[in-house]
Scaffold this active site. Structure first.
Site, PDB file in Angstrom:
ATOM      1  N   ASP A   1      -3.980  -2.565   0.250  1.00  0.00           N
ATOM      2  CA  ASP A   1      -3.816  -2.903   1.855  1.00  0.00           C
ATOM      3  C   ASP A   1      -4.208  -4.373   2.148  1.00  0.00           C
ATOM      4  OD1 ASP A   1      -4.114  -2.915   4.736  1.00  0.00           O
ATOM      5  OD2 ASP A   1      -3.704  -0.715   4.657  1.00  0.00           O
TER       6      ASP A   1
ATOM      7  N   TYR B   1       5.497  -3.125  18.983  1.00  0.00           N
ATOM      8  CA  TYR B   1       6.163  -3.638  17.774  1.00  0.00           C
ATOM      9  C   TYR B   1       6.564  -4.946  18.056  1.00  0.00           C
ATOM     10  CZ  TYR B   1       9.597  -5.027  14.004  1.00  0.00           C
ATOM     11  OH  TYR B   1      10.069  -5.777  13.145  1.00  0.00           O
TER      12      TYR B   1
ATOM     13  N   SER C   1      11.531 -11.206  14.014  1.00  0.00           N
ATOM     14  CA  SER C   1      12.575 -10.314  14.354  1.00  0.00           C
ATOM     15  C   SER C   1      13.117 -10.778  15.656  1.00  0.00           C
ATOM     16  CB  SER C   1      11.763  -8.853  14.404  1.00  0.00           C
ATOM     17  OG  SER C   1      13.087  -7.901  15.072  1.00  0.00           O
TER      18      SER C   1
ATOM     19  N   LYS D   1       4.847  -9.063  16.482  1.00  0.00           N
ATOM     20  CA  LYS D   1       5.745  -9.948  15.680  1.00  0.00           C
ATOM     21  C   LYS D   1       5.364 -11.363  16.629  1.00  0.00           C
ATOM     22  CE  LYS D   1       7.496  -7.864  12.398  1.00  0.00           C
ATOM     23  NZ  LYS D   1       6.903  -8.261  11.031  1.00  0.00           N
TER      24      LYS D   1
ATOM     25  N   GLY E   1      15.495   0.949  26.940  1.00  0.00           N
ATOM     26  CA  GLY E   1      15.011  -0.544  26.148  1.00  0.00           C
ATOM     27  C   GLY E   1      16.151  -1.253  25.505  1.00  0.00           C
ATOM     28  N   ASP E   2      17.481  -0.611  25.172  1.00  0.00           N
ATOM     29  CA  ASP E   2      18.546  -1.101  24.327  1.00  0.00           C
ATOM     30  C   ASP E   2      19.122  -2.050  25.301  1.00  0.00           C
ATOM     31  OD1 ASP E   2      18.188  -0.140  21.926  1.00  0.00           O
ATOM     32  OD2 ASP E   2      20.164   1.563  22.245  1.00  0.00           O
TER      33      ASP E   2
ATOM     34  N   THR F   1      13.808  -9.130  17.714  1.00  0.00           N
ATOM     35  CA  THR F   1      13.012  -8.271  18.974  1.00  0.00           C
ATOM     36  C   THR F   1      12.398  -9.250  19.889  1.00  0.00           C
ATOM     37  OG1 THR F   1      12.074  -6.145  19.323  1.00  0.00           O
ATOM     38  CG2 THR F   1      11.142  -7.606  17.723  1.00  0.00           C
TER      39      THR F   1
ATOM     40  N   ASN G   1       0.897  -1.214   0.113  1.00  0.00           N
ATOM     41  CA  ASN G   1      -0.110   0.116   0.105  1.00  0.00           C
ATOM     42  C   ASN G   1       0.746   1.093   0.106  1.00  0.00           C
ATOM     43  OD1 ASN G   1       1.115  -0.034   2.505  1.00  0.00           O
ATOM     44  ND2 ASN G   1      -0.902  -0.123   3.725  1.00  0.00           N
TER      45      ASN G   1
ATOM     46  N   TYR H   1      15.005 -12.047  11.763  1.00  0.00           N
ATOM     47  CA  TYR H   1      15.989 -11.260  11.384  1.00  0.00           C
ATOM     48  C   TYR H   1      16.770 -10.473  12.449  1.00  0.00           C
ATOM     49  CZ  TYR H   1      13.084 -11.040   7.099  1.00  0.00           C
ATOM     50  OH  TYR H   1      11.891 -11.174   6.030  1.00  0.00           O
TER      51      TYR H   1
HETATM   52  P1  NAD Z   1       9.423  -1.353   5.133  1.00  0.00           P
HETATM   53  O1  NAD Z   1       8.979  -0.286   5.923  1.00  0.00           O
HETATM   54  O2  NAD Z   1      10.956  -0.806   4.210  1.00  0.00           O
HETATM   55  O3  NAD Z   1       8.550  -2.504   4.420  1.00  0.00           O
HETATM   56  C1  NAD Z   1       7.498  -2.899   4.885  1.00  0.00           C
HETATM   57  C2  NAD Z   1       6.574  -2.585   3.445  1.00  0.00           C
HETATM   58  O4  NAD Z   1       5.208  -2.991   3.800  1.00  0.00           O
HETATM   59  C3  NAD Z   1       6.461  -1.095   3.064  1.00  0.00           C
HETATM   60  O5  NAD Z   1       6.622  -1.081   1.607  1.00  0.00           O
HETATM   61  C4  NAD Z   1       4.968  -0.626   3.327  1.00  0.00           C
HETATM   62  O6  NAD Z   1       4.454   0.073   2.517  1.00  0.00           O
HETATM   63  C5  NAD Z   1       4.139  -2.051   3.221  1.00  0.00           C
HETATM   64  N1  NAD Z   1       3.060  -2.191   4.178  1.00  0.00           N
HETATM   65  C6  NAD Z   1       3.020  -2.057   5.599  1.00  0.00           C
HETATM   66  N2  NAD Z   1       1.711  -2.215   5.758  1.00  0.00           N
HETATM   67  C7  NAD Z   1       0.884  -2.521   4.770  1.00  0.00           C
HETATM   68  C8  NAD Z   1      -0.257  -3.027   4.593  1.00  0.00           C
HETATM   69  N3  NAD Z   1      -1.164  -3.018   5.671  1.00  0.00           N
HETATM   70  N4  NAD Z   1      -0.706  -3.519   3.399  1.00  0.00           N
HETATM   71  C9  NAD Z   1       0.054  -3.355   2.309  1.00  0.00           C
HETATM   72  N5  NAD Z   1       1.373  -3.065   2.312  1.00  0.00           N
HETATM   73  C10 NAD Z   1       1.785  -2.538   3.613  1.00  0.00           C
HETATM   74  O7  NAD Z   1      10.325  -2.355   6.138  1.00  0.00           O
HETATM   75  P2  NAD Z   1      11.328  -3.589   5.790  1.00  0.00           P
HETATM   76  O8  NAD Z   1      12.598  -2.966   6.745  1.00  0.00           O
HETATM   77  O9  NAD Z   1      11.562  -3.956   4.705  1.00  0.00           O
HETATM   78  O10 NAD Z   1      10.836  -4.731   6.867  1.00  0.00           O
HETATM   79  C11 NAD Z   1      10.152  -5.749   6.068  1.00  0.00           C
HETATM   80  C12 NAD Z   1       9.674  -6.664   7.337  1.00  0.00           C
HETATM   81  O11 NAD Z   1      10.768  -7.082   8.107  1.00  0.00           O
HETATM   82  C13 NAD Z   1       8.803  -6.082   8.393  1.00  0.00           C
HETATM   83  O12 NAD Z   1       7.770  -7.188   8.582  1.00  0.00           O
HETATM   84  C14 NAD Z   1       9.611  -5.899   9.491  1.00  0.00           C
HETATM   85  O13 NAD Z   1       9.039  -5.878  10.792  1.00  0.00           O
HETATM   86  C15 NAD Z   1      10.591  -7.085   9.560  1.00  0.00           C
HETATM   87  N6  NAD Z   1      11.997  -6.653  10.126  1.00  0.00           N
HETATM   88  C16 NAD Z   1      12.494  -5.776   9.680  1.00  0.00           C
HETATM   89  C17 NAD Z   1      13.720  -5.450  10.220  1.00  0.00           C
HETATM   90  C18 NAD Z   1      14.577  -4.238   9.905  1.00  0.00           C
HETATM   91  O14 NAD Z   1      15.714  -3.613  10.681  1.00  0.00           O
HETATM   92  N7  NAD Z   1      14.249  -3.685   8.766  1.00  0.00           N
HETATM   93  C19 NAD Z   1      14.321  -6.225  11.197  1.00  0.00           C
HETATM   94  C20 NAD Z   1      13.449  -7.305  11.689  1.00  0.00           C
HETATM   95  C21 NAD Z   1      12.122  -7.582  10.973  1.00  0.00           C
HETATM   96  C1  UD1 Z   2      16.153  -2.076  16.641  1.00  0.00           C
HETATM   97  C2  UD1 Z   2      14.860  -2.240  17.211  1.00  0.00           C
HETATM   98  C3  UD1 Z   2      14.482  -3.834  16.976  1.00  0.00           C
HETATM   99  C4  UD1 Z   2      14.536  -4.124  15.548  1.00  0.00           C
HETATM  100  C5  UD1 Z   2      16.086  -3.667  15.066  1.00  0.00           C
HETATM  101  C6  UD1 Z   2      15.820  -4.080  13.647  1.00  0.00           C
HETATM  102  C7  UD1 Z   2      15.021  -0.815  19.013  1.00  0.00           C
HETATM  103  C8  UD1 Z   2      14.831  -0.609  20.506  1.00  0.00           C
HETATM  104  N1  UD1 Z   2      14.978  -2.012  18.810  1.00  0.00           N
HETATM  105  O1  UD1 Z   2      17.209  -2.781  17.516  1.00  0.00           O
HETATM  106  O2  UD1 Z   2      13.150  -3.934  17.633  1.00  0.00           O
HETATM  107  O3  UD1 Z   2      14.368  -5.482  15.556  1.00  0.00           O
HETATM  108  O4  UD1 Z   2      16.374  -2.415  15.209  1.00  0.00           O
HETATM  109  O5  UD1 Z   2      17.043  -3.625  12.808  1.00  0.00           O
HETATM  110  O6  UD1 Z   2      14.718   0.244  18.342  1.00  0.00           O
HETATM  111  N2  UD1 Z   2      22.641   3.532  17.714  1.00  0.00           N
HETATM  112  C9  UD1 Z   2      23.192   4.350  18.007  1.00  0.00           C
HETATM  113  N3  UD1 Z   2      22.658   5.795  17.544  1.00  0.00           N
HETATM  114  C10 UD1 Z   2      21.829   5.778  16.618  1.00  0.00           C
HETATM  115  C11 UD1 Z   2      20.890   4.439  16.211  1.00  0.00           C
HETATM  116  C12 UD1 Z   2      21.472   3.465  16.931  1.00  0.00           C
HETATM  117  O7  UD1 Z   2      24.301   4.412  18.702  1.00  0.00           O
HETATM  118  O8  UD1 Z   2      21.417   6.712  16.065  1.00  0.00           O
HETATM  119  C13 UD1 Z   2      22.918   1.894  18.303  1.00  0.00           C
HETATM  120  C14 UD1 Z   2      22.109   1.578  19.424  1.00  0.00           C
HETATM  121  O9  UD1 Z   2      22.121   1.956  20.626  1.00  0.00           O
HETATM  122  C15 UD1 Z   2      22.568  -0.014  19.043  1.00  0.00           C
HETATM  123  C16 UD1 Z   2      23.018  -0.259  17.750  1.00  0.00           C
HETATM  124  O10 UD1 Z   2      23.431   1.107  17.418  1.00  0.00           O
HETATM  125  O11 UD1 Z   2      23.427  -0.488  20.088  1.00  0.00           O
HETATM  126  C17 UD1 Z   2      22.090  -0.659  16.629  1.00  0.00           C
HETATM  127  O12 UD1 Z   2      20.889   0.101  16.824  1.00  0.00           O
HETATM  128  P1  UD1 Z   2      19.520  -0.145  16.072  1.00  0.00           P
HETATM  129  O13 UD1 Z   2      20.014   0.063  14.403  1.00  0.00           O
HETATM  130  O14 UD1 Z   2      18.543   0.681  16.169  1.00  0.00           O
HETATM  131  O15 UD1 Z   2      19.164  -1.806  16.045  1.00  0.00           O
HETATM  132  P2  UD1 Z   2      18.695  -2.401  17.429  1.00  0.00           P
HETATM  133  O16 UD1 Z   2      18.883  -1.459  18.740  1.00  0.00           O
HETATM  134  O17 UD1 Z   2      19.410  -3.769  17.142  1.00  0.00           O
END
Ligand code: NAD
Ligand code: UD1
Length: 341
Positions: free
Chosen positions: A58, A148, A124, A152, A293-294, A126, A32, A176
């Site tokens: 959506d 969040y 995740s 998950k 929360g970190d 997380t 979406n 991930y």
């Molecule tokens: P992203 O926001 O870039 O991609 C998500 C996509 O889903 C977007 O294009 C958004 O427009 C679409 N979307 C959201 N809600 C929707 C809905 N109701 N209907 C249709 N489309 C919808 O995020 P990403 O980083 O590519 O992450 C992808 C998945 O991986 C997510 O589920 C996220 O929670 C999970 N994940 C991401 C990370 C990370 O660090 N990026 C880490 C762990 C898990």
């Molecule tokens: C965050 C999310 C987690 C998610 C993950 C995915 C939080 C509390 N957790 O985790 O749920 O699954 O991203 O990518 O947001 N840092 C800095 N300066 C910054 C940004 C980050 O010092 O501006 C540090 C953080 O304290 C951490 C590390 O960099 O030690 C990584 O941070 P981030 O990329 O946000 O990932 P996570 O904390 O692992």
């Protein structure tokens, strides 16, 4: 296989579409565009050899989803679509539950009506919260600390219940760790929009001159240099695991949960230094107080994915930084100026 990729216009989904096409699958994107830009589609076309079929629907739109499943005969679904910002989820929990759980329910209903029973889900690390020990295995205690993360975990549990109710329904939950980097072409990558929450996009925006300096959240953790340690994984390696997970579901016909990480922890300062080497740019930083929360140190035990999927991360931190920088320097404002805010 013909694969529906939900959230396929987003950061990880777009990279997965490229890998799936390379493996000979037919890809249909549903998105979406709530956190992405249609500007990704022509870039994907260039990488995939043709414009991917896509629907601006959506997942909670029952009629739209039913229409999509009527139009295409899907073999499997890869489900990325979700909202993903931890801080925002604390401010807007209803939106997160509605979108992430409601969206998954919409998808599952459409899959059930159409008889599609293979699903790869983006979970995740997380879900582990602050783990008792590292490296983290899939059987570690699950303890989410924010809305969040709870969405998950609830979706993982929901999928477990669906699998229990239907022995023909198979799910791979992929947890991930910290996805970073971009496609080596530099044409698709992470486009956070506004102030980045995550470390790598923040570093990229400092290096390209959009932000003055990085704030490092905490220099007094019990780690090698006092900064937080995470398991950064190249998005192309991560994308590849989705194709391997689809093969696993087809081959093994069962449900499983996998950690996806390199198994190696990297500190914030190590990542900054690696990025400076890869980009040739300085990344000024200051150490500020810890982010609530970190946790100090989280990295994966990826042995199960090695063993059952035949998957392992191949790209190292230098490749992650090099490719993140190529994307950022070629697209300083993201796809369509989303980084300007
Ligand atoms: P992203 O926001 O870039 O991609 C998500 C996509 O889903 C977007 O294009 C958004 O427009 C679409 N979307 C959201 N809600 C929707 C809905 N109701 N209907 C249709 N489309 C919808 O995020 P990403 O980083 O590519 O992450 C992808 C998945 O991986 C997510 O589920 C996220 O929670 C999970 N994940 C991401 C990370 C990370 O660090 N990026 C880490 C762990 C898990
Ligand atoms: C965050 C999310 C987690 C998610 C993950 C995915 C939080 C509390 N957790 O985790 O749920 O699954 O991203 O990518 O947001 N840092 C800095 N300066 C910054 C940004 C980050 O010092 O501006 C540090 C953080 O304290 C951490 C590390 O960099 O030690 C990584 O941070 P981030 O990329 O946000 O990932 P996570 O904390 O692992």
């Amino acid at each position: 296989m013909r694969i529906l990729v939900t959230g396929g216009a987003g950061y990880i989904g777009a990279h997965a579409c490229v890998v799936l096409a390379e493996r000979g699958h037919d890809v249909v994107i549903v998105d979406n565009f709530s956190n992405s830009s249609p500007a990704v589609l022509p870039r994907l076309a260039a990488l995939m050899g043709r414009v991917p079929a896509h629907a601006d629907v959506d997942l909670r739109d029952a009629a739209g989803m039913a229409g999509l499943f009527r139009t295409h005969d899907f073999d499997a679904v890869v489900h990325f679509a979700a909202l993903k910002a931890v801080g925002e989820s604390c401010e807007k929990p209803l939106e997160y539950f509605e979108n992430n759980i409601g969206g998954t329910l919409g998808l599952l209903r459409a899959m059930k009506s159409a008889g599609v029973r293979n699903l790869v889900f983006s979970s995740s690390a997380t879900v582990y919260g602050a783990p008792d020990t590292v490296p983290v295995r899939e059987d570690a205690a699950l303890r989410v600390t924010n809305p969040y993360g709870r969405t998950k975990l609830v979706v993982e549990q929901l999928l477990g219940d669906v699998c229990a109710s239907d022995p023909g329904f198979h799910v791979a939950n992929l947890r991930y760790f910290n996805p970073v980097g971009a496609h080596p072409s530099g044409t698709i990558g992470e486009d956070p929009g506004g102030v980045p929450n995550n470390l790598m996009p923040y570093i990229c925006q400092v290096a390209v001159g959009l932000r003055a300096r990085l704030s490092i959240f905490g220099g007094d953790y019990p780690t090698t240099d006092g900064t937080g340690v995470r398991d950064y994984i190249h998005v192309v390696d991560l994308a590849r695991a989705h194709a391997d997970a689809l093969d696993f579901l087809q081959r093994e016909e069962r449900c499983e949960t996998f950690n996806l990480g390199t198994g190696r922890g990297i500190s914030v300062i190590e990542l900054v230094k690696a990025f400076e080497r890869a980009s040739g740019r300085r990344v000024p930083f200051e150490i500020v107080s810890r982010r609530p929360g970190d946790v100090a140190e989280v990295y994966a035990d990826p042995a199960l994915a090695n063993r059952l999927l035949g998957w392992r991360a191949e790209l190292d931190v230098d490749a992650m930084c090099r490719d993140a920088w190529r994307w950022q320097s070629m697209n300083p404002m993201g796809y369509a100026g989303r980084a300007a805010a």
